[in-house]
Design a protein around this motif. Structure first.
Motif, PDB file in Angstrom:
ATOM      1  N   MET A   1     -20.530  27.677   7.671  1.00 61.35           N
ATOM      2  CA  MET A   1     -19.259  27.183   7.942  1.00 61.35           C
ATOM      3  C   MET A   1     -18.253  27.224   6.328  1.00 61.35           C
ATOM      4  O   MET A   1     -18.670  26.339   5.449  1.00 61.35           O
ATOM      5  CB  MET A   1     -18.861  26.032   8.520  1.00 61.35           C
ATOM      6  N   PRO A   2     -17.590  28.258   5.994  1.00 59.64           N
ATOM      7  CA  PRO A   2     -16.821  28.388   4.571  1.00 59.64           C
ATOM      8  C   PRO A   2     -16.075  27.121   4.479  1.00 59.64           C
ATOM      9  O   PRO A   2     -15.491  26.587   5.130  1.00 59.64           O
ATOM     10  CB  PRO A   2     -16.147  29.484   4.596  1.00 59.64           C
ATOM     11  N   ILE A   3     -16.040  26.712   3.181  1.00 55.50           N
ATOM     12  CA  ILE A   3     -15.422  25.661   2.480  1.00 55.50           C
ATOM     13  C   ILE A   3     -14.841  26.152   1.595  1.00 55.50           C
ATOM     14  O   ILE A   3     -15.306  26.711   0.666  1.00 55.50           O
ATOM     15  CB  ILE A   3     -15.795  24.423   2.255  1.00 55.50           C
ATOM     16  N   ILE A   4     -13.268  26.126   1.422  1.00 51.43           N
ATOM     17  CA  ILE A   4     -12.418  26.679   0.425  1.00 51.43           C
ATOM     18  C   ILE A   4     -11.977  25.745  -0.334  1.00 51.43           C
ATOM     19  O   ILE A   4     -11.232  24.673   0.464  1.00 51.43           O
ATOM     20  CB  ILE A   4     -11.555  27.621   0.872  1.00 51.43           C
ATOM     21  N   LYS A   5     -12.057  25.396  -1.843  1.00 55.67           N
ATOM     22  CA  LYS A   5     -11.398  24.212  -2.467  1.00 55.67           C
ATOM     23  C   LYS A   5     -10.655  24.796  -3.566  1.00 55.67           C
ATOM     24  O   LYS A   5     -11.108  25.748  -4.383  1.00 55.67           O
ATOM     25  CB  LYS A   5     -12.619  23.246  -3.169  1.00 55.67           C
ATOM     26  N   HIS A   6      -9.558  24.279  -3.700  1.00 57.12           N
ATOM     27  CA  HIS A   6      -8.452  24.788  -4.892  1.00 57.12           C
ATOM     28  C   HIS A   6      -7.662  23.622  -5.438  1.00 57.12           C
ATOM     29  O   HIS A   6      -7.148  22.687  -4.479  1.00 57.12           O
ATOM     30  CB  HIS A   6      -7.516  25.693  -4.215  1.00 57.12           C
ATOM     31  N   GLU A   7      -7.722  23.514  -6.605  1.00 61.27           N
ATOM     32  CA  GLU A   7      -6.990  22.628  -7.348  1.00 61.27           C
ATOM     33  C   GLU A   7      -5.757  23.280  -8.171  1.00 61.27           C
ATOM     34  O   GLU A   7      -6.028  24.099  -8.670  1.00 61.27           O
ATOM     35  CB  GLU A   7      -7.818  21.969  -8.373  1.00 61.27           C
ATOM     36  N   GLN A   8      -4.696  22.454  -8.098  1.00 59.52           N
ATOM     37  CA  GLN A   8      -3.433  23.033  -8.638  1.00 59.52           C
ATOM     38  C   GLN A   8      -2.666  21.725  -9.269  1.00 59.52           C
ATOM     39  O   GLN A   8      -2.368  20.906  -8.635  1.00 59.52           O
ATOM     40  CB  GLN A   8      -2.407  23.559  -7.596  1.00 59.52           C
ATOM     41  N   PHE A   9      -2.292  21.899 -10.652  1.00 57.55           N
ATOM     42  CA  PHE A   9      -1.551  20.989 -11.269  1.00 57.55           C
ATOM     43  C   PHE A   9      -0.079  21.056 -10.935  1.00 57.55           C
ATOM     44  O   PHE A   9       0.318  22.296 -11.385  1.00 57.55           O
ATOM     45  CB  PHE A   9      -2.090  21.017 -12.811  1.00 57.55           C
ATOM     46  N   LEU A  10       0.757  20.024 -10.858  1.00 61.35           N
ATOM     47  CA  LEU A  10       2.347  20.192 -10.682  1.00 61.35           C
ATOM     48  C   LEU A  10       2.600  19.107 -11.671  1.00 61.35           C
ATOM     49  O   LEU A  10       2.268  18.051 -11.645  1.00 61.35           O
ATOM     50  CB  LEU A  10       2.602  19.841  -9.334  1.00 61.35           C
ATOM     51  N   GLU A  11       3.693  19.525 -12.241  1.00 63.31           N
ATOM     52  CA  GLU A  11       4.334  18.754 -13.396  1.00 63.31           C
ATOM     53  C   GLU A  11       5.397  18.027 -12.293  1.00 63.31           C
ATOM     54  O   GLU A  11       6.625  18.268 -12.631  1.00 63.31           O
ATOM     55  CB  GLU A  11       4.865  19.409 -14.501  1.00 63.31           C
ATOM     56  N   LYS A 113     -14.292  27.304  10.957  1.00 61.12           N
ATOM     57  CA  LYS A 113     -15.546  28.192  11.447  1.00 61.12           C
ATOM     58  C   LYS A 113     -14.613  29.500  12.321  1.00 61.12           C
ATOM     59  O   LYS A 113     -13.737  29.146  12.797  1.00 61.12           O
ATOM     60  CB  LYS A 113     -16.214  27.071  12.625  1.00 61.12           C
ATOM     61  N   SER A 114     -15.130  30.387  11.745  1.00 64.11           N
ATOM     62  CA  SER A 114     -14.470  31.784  12.521  1.00 64.11           C
ATOM     63  C   SER A 114     -15.076  31.716  14.054  1.00 64.11           C
ATOM     64  O   SER A 114     -16.276  31.215  14.534  1.00 64.11           O
ATOM     65  CB  SER A 114     -14.947  33.121  11.908  1.00 64.11           C
ATOM     66  N   PRO A 115     -14.328  32.457  14.748  1.00 61.99           N
ATOM     67  CA  PRO A 115     -14.590  32.665  16.270  1.00 61.99           C
ATOM     68  C   PRO A 115     -15.821  33.756  16.318  1.00 61.99           C
ATOM     69  O   PRO A 115     -16.078  34.217  15.377  1.00 61.99           O
ATOM     70  CB  PRO A 115     -13.447  33.146  16.907  1.00 61.99           C
ATOM     71  N   PHE A 116     -16.348  34.000  17.153  1.00 58.44           N
ATOM     72  CA  PHE A 116     -17.085  35.144  17.529  1.00 58.44           C
ATOM     73  C   PHE A 116     -18.585  35.099  17.105  1.00 58.44           C
ATOM     74  O   PHE A 116     -19.042  36.195  16.772  1.00 58.44           O
ATOM     75  CB  PHE A 116     -16.406  36.399  17.300  1.00 58.44           C
ATOM     76  N   GLY A 117     -19.070  34.043  16.699  1.00 59.46           N
ATOM     77  CA  GLY A 117     -20.416  33.763  16.272  1.00 59.46           C
ATOM     78  C   GLY A 117     -20.939  34.877  15.048  1.00 59.46           C
ATOM     79  O   GLY A 117     -20.027  34.619  14.271  1.00 59.46           O
ATOM     80  N   LEU A 118     -21.823  35.611  15.218  1.00 59.92           N
ATOM     81  CA  LEU A 118     -22.357  36.316  14.025  1.00 59.92           C
ATOM     82  C   LEU A 118     -21.413  37.438  13.618  1.00 59.92           C
ATOM     83  O   LEU A 118     -21.292  37.551  12.290  1.00 59.92           O
ATOM     84  CB  LEU A 118     -23.550  37.041  14.491  1.00 59.92           C
ATOM     85  N   VAL A 119     -20.592  37.849  14.566  1.00 57.16           N
ATOM     86  CA  VAL A 119     -19.385  38.786  14.007  1.00 57.16           C
ATOM     87  C   VAL A 119     -18.509  38.031  13.212  1.00 57.16           C
ATOM     88  O   VAL A 119     -18.156  38.478  12.284  1.00 57.16           O
ATOM     89  CB  VAL A 119     -18.874  39.343  15.195  1.00 57.16           C
ATOM     90  N   GLY A 120     -18.273  36.764  13.465  1.00 58.71           N
ATOM     91  CA  GLY A 120     -17.181  35.858  12.736  1.00 58.71           C
ATOM     92  C   GLY A 120     -17.844  35.525  11.369  1.00 58.71           C
ATOM     93  O   GLY A 120     -17.167  35.691  10.359  1.00 58.71           O
ATOM     94  N   VAL A 121     -18.966  35.333  11.300  1.00 55.49           N
ATOM     95  CA  VAL A 121     -19.812  34.981   9.894  1.00 55.49           C
ATOM     96  C   VAL A 121     -19.754  36.319   9.234  1.00 55.49           C
ATOM     97  O   VAL A 121     -19.518  36.119   8.073  1.00 55.49           O
ATOM     98  CB  VAL A 121     -21.215  34.609  10.148  1.00 55.49           C
ATOM     99  N   MET A 122     -19.950  37.458   9.860  1.00 57.56           N
ATOM    100  CA  MET A 122     -19.792  38.813   9.010  1.00 57.56           C
ATOM    101  C   MET A 122     -18.532  38.891   8.463  1.00 57.56           C
ATOM    102  O   MET A 122     -18.255  39.503   7.418  1.00 57.56           O
ATOM    103  CB  MET A 122     -20.214  39.839   9.827  1.00 57.56           C
TER     104      MET A 122
END
Length: 150
Positions: A1-11, A113-122
């Protein structure tokens, strides 16, 4: 299951950043490439805990709808939205706002989590994870632009 983390500083103050990030009208302004619009549930103004919104947008050349629910909120430091219905098998997007010297550190954590099992992982490995990362970064940069001009 991919996890995307992004940090952004805002003034900008943490309260401003928090409110802009949960504002339906601002969301549409920060997603011009996908032409997102709210078509169901809460369709304008600020989202609150328990609210649902259905977004219509074009992703990867396909027009689609996605319904998300605000499942948790701690004003002005965090809110969580989870997919109720849509193209993913599931997703949880946590938005953190941390007051720091000179502004706010906005931290997005998008777990899906993507749908379609292994196809989604690909698909994740081939293009989807990069696409979603770029989408989150683009939206964060637009929020920064709006917040700093507020």
């Amino acid at each position: 299951m991919p996890i995307i983390k992004h940090e952004q500083f805002l003034e900008a103050p943490v309260e401003v950043c928090f409110d802009l990030a949960r504002n339906v009208d601002i969301h549409t302004q920060t997603t011009p490439k996908t032409n997102e619009k709210a078509v169901g549930g809460v369709t304008e103004g600020l989202l609150e805990q328990g609210d649902m919104v259905t977004w219509e947008a074009t992703h990867l050349g396909v027009r689609q709808r996605l319904t998300a629910k605000i499942t948790h909120m701690e004003r002005p430091t965090m809110f969580v939205d989870c997919m109720v219905k849509g193209a993913f098998h599931s997703f949880t997007h946590t938005h953190h706002f941390q007051e720091v010297s000179g502004g706010t550190l906005m931290i997005d954590r998008f777990e899906y989590k993507s749908p379609f099992g292994l196809v989604g992982v690909m698909a994740d490995k081939l293009f989807l994870e990069k696409y979603m990362t770029n989408f989150i970064i683009s939206r964060a940069r637009e929020l920064k632009r709006i917040a700093e001009g507020y």
